[in-house]
Design a protein around this motif. Structure first.
Motif, PDB file in Angstrom:
ATOM      1  N   GLN A 186       0.828  -1.208   0.000  1.00  0.00           N
ATOM      2  CA  GLN A 186       0.000   0.000   0.000  1.00  0.00           C
ATOM      3  C   GLN A 186       0.865   1.261   0.000  1.00  0.00           C
ATOM      4  N   GLU A 187       1.965   1.232   0.740  1.00  0.00           N
ATOM      5  CA  GLU A 187       2.884   2.373   0.748  1.00  0.00           C
ATOM      6  C   GLU A 187       3.467   2.594  -0.646  1.00  0.00           C
ATOM      7  N   LEU A 188       3.821   1.500  -1.308  1.00  0.00           N
ATOM      8  CA  LEU A 188       4.371   1.574  -2.654  1.00  0.00           C
ATOM      9  C   LEU A 188       3.319   2.138  -3.617  1.00  0.00           C
ATOM     10  N   THR A 189       2.085   1.674  -3.484  1.00  0.00           N
ATOM     11  CA  THR A 189       1.000   2.178  -4.330  1.00  0.00           C
ATOM     12  C   THR A 189       0.816   3.675  -4.103  1.00  0.00           C
ATOM     13  N   LYS A 190       0.853   4.112  -2.839  1.00  0.00           N
ATOM     14  CA  LYS A 190       0.736   5.539  -2.521  1.00  0.00           C
ATOM     15  C   LYS A 190       1.827   6.339  -3.222  1.00  0.00           C
ATOM     16  N   LYS A 191       3.068   5.853  -3.110  1.00  0.00           N
ATOM     17  CA  LYS A 191       4.206   6.547  -3.744  1.00  0.00           C
ATOM     18  C   LYS A 191       4.009   6.607  -5.253  1.00  0.00           C
ATOM     19  N   ASN A 192       3.559   5.499  -5.835  1.00  0.00           N
ATOM     20  CA  ASN A 192       3.351   5.447  -7.284  1.00  0.00           C
ATOM     21  C   ASN A 192       2.276   6.425  -7.737  1.00  0.00           C
ATOM     22  N   ILE A 193       1.221   6.558  -6.953  1.00  0.00           N
ATOM     23  CA  ILE A 193       0.136   7.492  -7.296  1.00  0.00           C
ATOM     24  C   ILE A 193       0.681   8.915  -7.330  1.00  0.00           C
ATOM     25  N   VAL A 194       1.434   9.287  -6.300  1.00  0.00           N
ATOM     26  CA  VAL A 194       1.992  10.639  -6.226  1.00  0.00           C
ATOM     27  C   VAL A 194       2.985  10.869  -7.367  1.00  0.00           C
TER      28      VAL A 194
ATOM     29  N   ILE B  34      -2.279   8.759 -22.467  1.00  0.00           N
ATOM     30  CA  ILE B  34      -3.518   8.004 -22.228  1.00  0.00           C
ATOM     31  C   ILE B  34      -3.218   6.759 -21.382  1.00  0.00           C
ATOM     32  N   ARG B  35      -2.125   6.057 -21.687  1.00  0.00           N
ATOM     33  CA  ARG B  35      -1.739   4.882 -20.894  1.00  0.00           C
ATOM     34  C   ARG B  35      -1.444   5.275 -19.447  1.00  0.00           C
ATOM     35  N   THR B  36      -0.774   6.412 -19.271  1.00  0.00           N
ATOM     36  CA  THR B  36      -0.454   6.884 -17.919  1.00  0.00           C
ATOM     37  C   THR B  36      -1.733   7.231 -17.159  1.00  0.00           C
ATOM     38  N   LEU B  37      -2.677   7.872 -17.839  1.00  0.00           N
ATOM     39  CA  LEU B  37      -3.973   8.174 -17.213  1.00  0.00           C
ATOM     40  C   LEU B  37      -4.645   6.885 -16.736  1.00  0.00           C
ATOM     41  N   ASP B  38      -4.648   5.877 -17.599  1.00  0.00           N
ATOM     42  CA  ASP B  38      -5.309   4.627 -17.250  1.00  0.00           C
ATOM     43  C   ASP B  38      -4.581   3.933 -16.101  1.00  0.00           C
ATOM     44  N   TYR B  39      -3.274   4.005 -16.103  1.00  0.00           N
ATOM     45  CA  TYR B  39      -2.499   3.391 -15.026  1.00  0.00           C
ATOM     46  C   TYR B  39      -2.794   4.092 -13.699  1.00  0.00           C
ATOM     47  N   LEU B  40      -2.890   5.403 -13.737  1.00  0.00           N
ATOM     48  CA  LEU B  40      -3.240   6.152 -12.520  1.00  0.00           C
ATOM     49  C   LEU B  40      -4.620   5.732 -12.030  1.00  0.00           C
TER      50      LEU B  40
ATOM     51  N   SER C  81      -4.789  14.349  -6.649  1.00  0.00           N
ATOM     52  CA  SER C  81      -4.381  15.533  -5.878  1.00  0.00           C
ATOM     53  C   SER C  81      -4.964  15.494  -4.472  1.00  0.00           C
ATOM     54  N   GLN C  82      -6.226  15.102  -4.391  1.00  0.00           N
ATOM     55  CA  GLN C  82      -6.873  14.965  -3.087  1.00  0.00           C
ATOM     56  C   GLN C  82      -6.120  13.929  -2.253  1.00  0.00           C
ATOM     57  N   PHE C  83      -5.777  12.838  -2.890  1.00  0.00           N
ATOM     58  CA  PHE C  83      -5.045  11.756  -2.242  1.00  0.00           C
ATOM     59  C   PHE C  83      -3.668  12.249  -1.790  1.00  0.00           C
ATOM     60  N   GLN C  84      -2.984  12.984  -2.666  1.00  0.00           N
ATOM     61  CA  GLN C  84      -1.643  13.478  -2.353  1.00  0.00           C
ATOM     62  C   GLN C  84      -1.668  14.431  -1.156  1.00  0.00           C
ATOM     63  N   SER C  85      -2.660  15.316  -1.104  1.00  0.00           N
ATOM     64  CA  SER C  85      -2.664  16.313  -0.032  1.00  0.00           C
ATOM     65  C   SER C  85      -3.231  15.794   1.288  1.00  0.00           C
ATOM     66  N   THR C  86      -4.156  14.822   1.223  1.00  0.00           N
ATOM     67  CA  THR C  86      -4.781  14.360   2.479  1.00  0.00           C
ATOM     68  C   THR C  86      -4.486  12.905   2.813  1.00  0.00           C
ATOM     69  N   GLY C  87      -3.940  12.160   1.838  1.00  0.00           N
ATOM     70  CA  GLY C  87      -3.671  10.740   2.075  1.00  0.00           C
ATOM     71  C   GLY C  87      -4.911   9.875   1.952  1.00  0.00           C
ATOM     72  N   ARG C  88      -6.008  10.483   1.539  1.00  0.00           N
ATOM     73  CA  ARG C  88      -7.235   9.706   1.357  1.00  0.00           C
ATOM     74  C   ARG C  88      -8.133  10.386   0.319  1.00  0.00           C
ATOM     75  N   ILE C  89      -9.210   9.697  -0.019  1.00  0.00           N
ATOM     76  CA  ILE C  89     -10.182  10.258  -0.955  1.00  0.00           C
ATOM     77  C   ILE C  89     -11.545  10.229  -0.268  1.00  0.00           C
ATOM     78  N   VAL C  90     -12.176  11.382  -0.239  1.00  0.00           N
ATOM     79  CA  VAL C  90     -13.482  11.512   0.390  1.00  0.00           C
ATOM     80  C   VAL C  90     -14.509  10.721  -0.419  1.00  0.00           C
TER      81      VAL C  90
END
Length: 133
Positions: free
Chosen positions: A10-18, A114-120, A67-76
């Motif tokens: 999960q930590e790795l996934t978080k880093k990858n998202i950012v 487009i591939r990067t968008l889908d991966y995100l 962005s929401q995830f990056q700034s708060t660590g979660r998604i409402v």
């Protein structure tokens, strides 16, 4: 109880998202000229939105979540976000699929975007589905 391996994943996934959010932001700026070409070469035909507008909508939605995830660590409203991310099948959008799988060799940058968008999208989905409330 969550195992250490799952927490590390999960930590790795978080880093990858950012990291992907940063890559997308840079790619968005560097593809400006190509996006202008797309607006001209692929005008809306019988669709509600043009190819470029579809890409822009996905960009806004996915960058918003990331962005929401990056700034708060979660998604409402996690369940709603999961539903939206599942429904956002990027290559199911006819304009995007036709462009992506068509012979558009001088648009590799956009195809990569487009591939990067889908991966995100997939990373956000994966994170949210395994996140504990």
């Amino acid at each position: 109880m969550m195992t250490e391996a799952i927490l590390n994943e999960q930590e790795l996934t978080k880093k990858n998202i950012v990291q992907l959010l940063g890559q997308l932001t840079n790619a968005y700026q560097t593809t400006r000229t190509k996006r202008q070409e797309i607006a001209i070469q692929f005008p809306p035909e019988n669709e509600e939105f043009s190819l470029l507008e579809e890409i822009e909508l996905l960009t806004v939605n996915l960058r918003g979540y990331a962005s929401q995830f990056q700034s708060t660590g979660r998604i409402v409203n996690k369940d709603h976000a999961i539903e939206q991310l599942q429904a956002m099948r990027i290559l199911n959008v006819p304009q995007i699929a036709n462009f992506y799988f068509g012979i558009n060799g001088n648009f590799e940058q956009i195809k990569s975007y487009i591939r990067t968008l889908d991966y995100l999208r997939l990373l956000l989905l994966e994170y949210l589905q395994f996140q504990r409330d």
